[in-house]
Design a protein around this motif. Structure first.
Motif, short mmCIF file in Angstrom:
data_model
loop_
_atom_site.label_atom_id
_atom_site.label_comp_id
_atom_site.label_asym_id
_atom_site.label_seq_id
_atom_site.Cartn_x
_atom_site.Cartn_y
_atom_site.Cartn_z
N ALA A 174 0.82 -1.22 0.00
CA ALA A 174 0.00 0.00 0.00
C ALA A 174 0.85 1.27 0.00
O ALA A 174 0.30 2.37 -0.02
CB ALA A 174 -0.94 0.00 1.20
N THR A 175 2.17 1.11 0.04
CA THR A 175 3.03 2.28 0.20
C THR A 175 2.75 3.41 -0.79
O THR A 175 2.61 4.56 -0.37
CB THR A 175 4.52 1.87 0.15
OG1 THR A 175 4.73 0.89 1.15
CG2 THR A 175 5.42 3.05 0.43
N PRO A 176 2.64 3.15 -2.09
CA PRO A 176 2.36 4.28 -3.00
C PRO A 176 1.07 5.00 -2.63
O PRO A 176 1.03 6.24 -2.63
CB PRO A 176 2.22 3.62 -4.37
CG PRO A 176 2.79 2.27 -4.24
CD PRO A 176 2.75 1.87 -2.81
N GLY A 177 0.05 4.25 -2.28
CA GLY A 177 -1.22 4.86 -1.89
C GLY A 177 -1.08 5.68 -0.62
O GLY A 177 -1.65 6.76 -0.50
N ILE A 178 -0.29 5.15 0.34
CA ILE A 178 -0.09 5.88 1.58
C ILE A 178 0.66 7.19 1.31
O ILE A 178 0.33 8.24 1.86
CB ILE A 178 0.67 5.00 2.60
CG1 ILE A 178 -0.22 3.83 3.03
CG2 ILE A 178 1.09 5.82 3.81
CD1 ILE A 178 0.49 2.79 3.86
N ILE A 179 1.65 7.12 0.42
CA ILE A 179 2.38 8.33 0.08
C ILE A 179 1.44 9.36 -0.57
O ILE A 179 1.43 10.53 -0.19
CB ILE A 179 3.55 8.01 -0.89
CG1 ILE A 179 4.61 7.21 -0.13
CG2 ILE A 179 4.17 9.30 -1.44
CD1 ILE A 179 5.72 6.67 -1.01
N ALA A 180 0.62 8.88 -1.50
CA ALA A 180 -0.31 9.80 -2.17
C ALA A 180 -1.25 10.43 -1.15
O ALA A 180 -1.50 11.65 -1.20
CB ALA A 180 -1.11 9.05 -3.23
N ALA A 181 -1.77 9.63 -0.22
CA ALA A 181 -2.68 10.16 0.79
C ALA A 181 -1.96 11.21 1.64
O ALA A 181 -2.53 12.26 1.98
CB ALA A 181 -3.20 9.04 1.67
N THR A 182 -0.69 10.94 1.98
CA THR A 182 0.06 11.87 2.81
C THR A 182 0.28 13.20 2.08
O THR A 182 0.09 14.27 2.64
CB THR A 182 1.42 11.27 3.20
OG1 THR A 182 1.19 9.96 3.70
CG2 THR A 182 2.10 12.10 4.25
N VAL A 183 0.67 13.09 0.81
CA VAL A 183 0.91 14.31 0.03
C VAL A 183 -0.38 15.13 -0.06
O VAL A 183 -0.37 16.36 0.11
CB VAL A 183 1.43 13.95 -1.37
CG1 VAL A 183 1.54 15.19 -2.23
CG2 VAL A 183 2.78 13.27 -1.28
N LEU A 184 -1.48 14.44 -0.28
CA LEU A 184 -2.77 15.13 -0.36
C LEU A 184 -3.10 15.79 0.98
O LEU A 184 -3.58 16.93 1.04
CB LEU A 184 -3.85 14.11 -0.73
CG LEU A 184 -4.95 14.57 -1.65
CD1 LEU A 184 -4.38 15.20 -2.90
CD2 LEU A 184 -5.84 13.40 -2.02
#
Lengths: 298, 253, 282
Positions: A203-213
């Motif tokens: 899930a890391t890419p998704g977690i990164i995207a959520a964090t950036v958002l």
């Protein structure tokens, strides 16, 4: 009759095209408009001075944005540090552990939280978080604090970004194939080991995207932060110091901005800065998320 | 049939929501043989397989009654240690699901969970298991490449190696060749036949020819019940039950 | 083995705690607002405008802000809908909905959605200066419309996608033009449009930063588009800063009113969208 219908279709399609182009070009218009208004300030001082100077004396024509940039970074940083672990843990709980009955109750509350307007978060911050910091948290660490601090701003912001992060991370976790988790479980891993070593990694890419958002959301949040973080134009040195984030600067001074020369230009420059940073962050995270979606679909 | 059954299922009932998936299943699975579970789709054969290593536990609204004894121990005993039970069984699912890490780490994943093996031990173990699945020569130069770079057939063999690395006693296969090309399928089938010297192997399959090629015994499941259980040739060529006869005829003729 | 079990249980407890905090924060916030707001709630609050100036006057209520909010949020939603429906139809019916341009447009609207309301407020202010409009109801509506367009477009887009392609093909094969087909689709997604309206209205009624420079503030109910208008969130923000206790009380009561309104809207829209997604499966 036939011809009329076809012409009508043509005209309407052109009209829709124009509306679509116009509404998308709001992005460009905002950027151009704000930049155009910042030009007088940029003529007077260089980008470097504006971003690194701490001198904020509008009457003397000195506009150093450093304290405001630092204020924004402090508040955002605190919010992410608080929110990210909590959101990850609860997303894992919601998707992997919670019985479906409990999940059905939990998810609506996260949705409800996302509907609450910023000003209500601000009121809550003033009534609940400020006294909490002033009377119960700060006395353990510093001699005196009014409670109005970057910490208060960070906590309020953290709560505001809960729903955003939880909903994206849950969505990403739900797309991980059940069989992958079963593969790990059938090797004798515990559930937590499976989460830690498989789900989290997947899930890391998704977690990164959520964090950036979430970061970009926190950057731009105005009223709730303004109400609790003290608004003092100095660089904060501890979490109990007041801070003065960029959006608060714009919101607080719009009244005077037309009465002092270049002041309006300076505030529009602040809005331009915010706009550019948030635009970049949003594009990055949206592209990551869309790619992820496409990868899973294909 | 055999003196000491490896898995002994006694009056197992599985209900998910309002639906009874398995009804009063009782069966003894012999040691070190290949057993195929056949039946039309939706008959409960995958559920039966997953009940052996308690993978049904996390299904929503699931209700399980009855006993499953593995080596004489009831795995549904509240005191049973679920990770310990699962470690005894390697699972090979329909499509290969390599863990999101390198080839080496995929095989080392299990052993690392269950202890802190030394680097040399681990290297040796990875090599042994990759050799056992015939993958070693194909991957020995790129052990640290992501497992997803392998072909589907290679990935499935990697998943088998990963399962063998925790030294299980039983291998569970859930239509393990359904996503593979004919060549990879026959490699996996040959592996199963070779591996039964050391392991008890239970396979779910809907391909009767495959069941015939690899298994010693066949269980025929229909609508949540075991209709017939017997040696492969006997069940396929000379079924006792009417339902089995029809099912077998529909596929082999 | 024991260490692994402890780790498992430790993190399980941690996860439950985190979930309690995340979900509990909702109750904490709503609880605080009710606790402070209920004592100041009375009929005057929703039927009278503030007496003696909103900042120091102890009399009256916040009717000006309630009506102002309804005007701004309602106006912006209607205006936004008039722009968003054609845009959503264009993306899905005229652009095939799945190609590169359509997806790029979606990302663009997602990005617009992420732009903070203070930036929309500042931009709205620039437009007003450019056209020589003073802070007024009109200014507020324009700024908030910019804010809700991305919400409306993305929600409508997601709803239109759920309309079965067969339905579109059927109407096209009967010789309908794309516009006539679009009308069929629009009729099909009526509940979805309603969800979008609710979402947009909820966001519009709660936002401060976009109306801060653009709508002005007034103790009176605006009677024309060119008069300044108060909104509930602004009333909360301004009155909370007052030294007068009664005025602060008005802020708490306003917060209570706003919270209740927004909660009702959120619940309604999620019920509606749930019903709609049920239709989708069928």
């Amino acid at each position: 009759m036939q011809r009329f219908r076809l012409i009508k279709d043509k005209i309407l399609s052109k009209l829709m095209l124009v509306l679509t182009v116009l509404s998308v070009s709001i992005v460009l218009l905002i950027g151009i408009g704000l930049y155009y208004k910042s030009v007088p300030l940029l003529h007077q001082s260089s980008w470097g001075t504006l971003l690194t100077s701490s001198e904020w004396k509008p009457l003397k024509g000195l506009f150093g944005f450093f304290p405001f940039i630092m204020g924004t970074l402090w508040v955002t940083g605190i919010a992410i540090i608080i929110a990210l672990p909590l959101c990850l843990l609860s997303s894992f709980y919601i998707t992997e552990y919670a019985p479906s009955r409990i999940r059905k109750i939990l998810v609506p509350f996260v949705n409800l939280l996302s509907g609450i307007p910023p000003v209500i978060f601000g009121v809550w911050g003033v009534l609940f978080i400020i006294p909490l910091i002033q009377n119960h948290i700060a006395p353990h660490f510093v001699e005196f604090s009014t409670g109005y601090s970057v910490l208060a701003g960070g906590i309020v912001l953290a709560v505001m970004i809960f729903p955003l992060v939880v909903s994206i991370v849950c969505e990403v976790l739900n797309t991980i194939p059940k069989e992958l988790k079963e593969a790990s479980l059938s090797l004798g891993a515990t559930k937590w080991e499976t989460i830690k070593k498989v789900s989290f990694r997947k899930a890391t890419p998704g977690i990164i995207a959520a964090t950036v958002l979430a970061i970009s959301r926190a950057f731009g949040e105005t009223i709730a932060v303004l109400m609790v973080c003290g608004n003092n134009a100095v660089v904060p040195h501890s979490v109990f110091d007041p801070g003065y984030p960029l959006p608060a600067l714009i919101a607080n001074n719009y009244g005077e901005m037309l009465s002092i020369p270049i002041y309006d230009s300076a505030l529009m420059f602040a809005a331009f800065l915010l706009f550019i940073i948030i635009l970049l962050f949003n594009i990055i995270s949206r592209v990551i998320l869309t790619r992820l979606e496409r990868k899973l679909a294909g | 049939m055999t003196n000491n059954p490896h898995i002994s299922v006694q009056h197992l009932n599985v209900q998910i929501g309002n639906q009874e998936i398995l009804k009063d299943i009782t069966i003894n699975i012999p040691n070190k043989k290949v057993i195929s579970i056949i039946g039309p789709s939706g008959c409960g054969k995958t559920t039966l397989l997953k009940s052996f290593n308690r993978l049904l536990d996390d299904t929503a609204d699931v209700k399980i009654t009855g006993k499953v004894l593995v080596d004489g121990e009831n795995i549904y005993d509240p005191k049973a240690e679920v990770t310990h039970i699962r470690k005894k069984m390697g699972l090979l699912s329909q499509r290969p699901y390599p863990l999101p890490m390198s080839i080496y780490d995929n095989v080392a994943y299990g052993p690392r969970l269950h202890g802190k093996p030394k680097k040399t031990e681990l290297d040796e173990l990875v090599e042994t298991q990759l050799k056992a699945t015939g993958l070693w020569n194909e991957v020995k130069d790129r052990l640290h490449a992501p497992a997803t770079r392998l072909s589907i057939g290679q990935q499935q063999r990697l998943c088998l190696a990963r399962g063998l690395a925790v030294e299980p006693e039983i291998i569970l296969g859930d239509e393990s060749t359904s996503a593979l090309d004919p060549v990879s399928t026959s490699i996996i089938e040959d592996l199963f036949i070779k591996l039964k010297e050391k392991y008890t192997i239970v396979l779910v399959t809907h391909i009767l020819r495959q069941a015939r090629r690899v298994s010693d015994y066949i269980i025929f499941v229909y609508m949540g019940r075991i209709i017939e259980f017997g040696p492969t040739e006997e069940l396929l060529l000379n079924p006792k039950e009417e339902l089995t006869k029809e099912y077998v005829k529909g596929y082999i003729s | 083995m024991i260490r692994r079990k402890i780790e498992e249980n430790f993190f399980r407890v941690l996860m439950v705690l985190a979930t309690v905090i995340v979900a509990g924060s909702f109750f904490l916030i709503v609880g605080t607002i009710f606790y402070k707001g209920v004592p100041f709630m009375n009929l005057d609050m929703i039927t009278k405008i503030p007496g003696g100036g909103f900042y120091i006057g102890k009399e009256g209520g916040v009717l000006n802000a309630i009506v102002g909010s309804l005007y701004v949020a309602g106006g912006a939603t209607i205006l936004g809908l008039a722009i968003s429906i054609p845009v959503a139809i264009f993306i899905n019916m005229y652009l095939d909905g799945k190609n590169f341009i359509a997806n790029s447009l979606r990302i663009a609207f997602d990005v617009l959605f992420g732009i903070p309301s203070i930036v929309y407020g500042a931009f709205g202010f620039l437009i007003m200066v450019y056209f020589g409009i003073k802070a007024s109801l009109l200014g507020g509506i324009v700024a908030v419309t910019l804010l809700v367009i991305p919400i409306l477009v993305r929600t409508l887009d997601e709803v239109i996608i759920t309309v079965p392609k067969e339905l579109r093909d059927a109407s096209l094969s009967l010789g309908a033009t794309r516009w006539e087909m679009s009308k069929v689709v629009l009729r099909q997604i009526r509940p979805g449009i309603f969800t979008a309206v609710l979402l947009s209205f909820g966001r519009a009624i709660g936002d401060v930063a976009s109306v801060l420079f653009t709508a002005g503030f007034s103790d009176n109910i605006p009677t024309s588009l060119h008069q300044p208008a108060a909104t509930l969130p602004l009333a909360i923000f301004f009155q909370l800063g007052s030294p007068v206790e009664e005025v602060q009380g008005r802020a708490y009561a306003s917060a209570l009113i706003l919270t209740i309104v927004v909660l009702i809207i959120t619940v309604l829209s999620s019920l509606l969208s749930k019903r709609f997604s049920k239709n989708k499966i069928q």
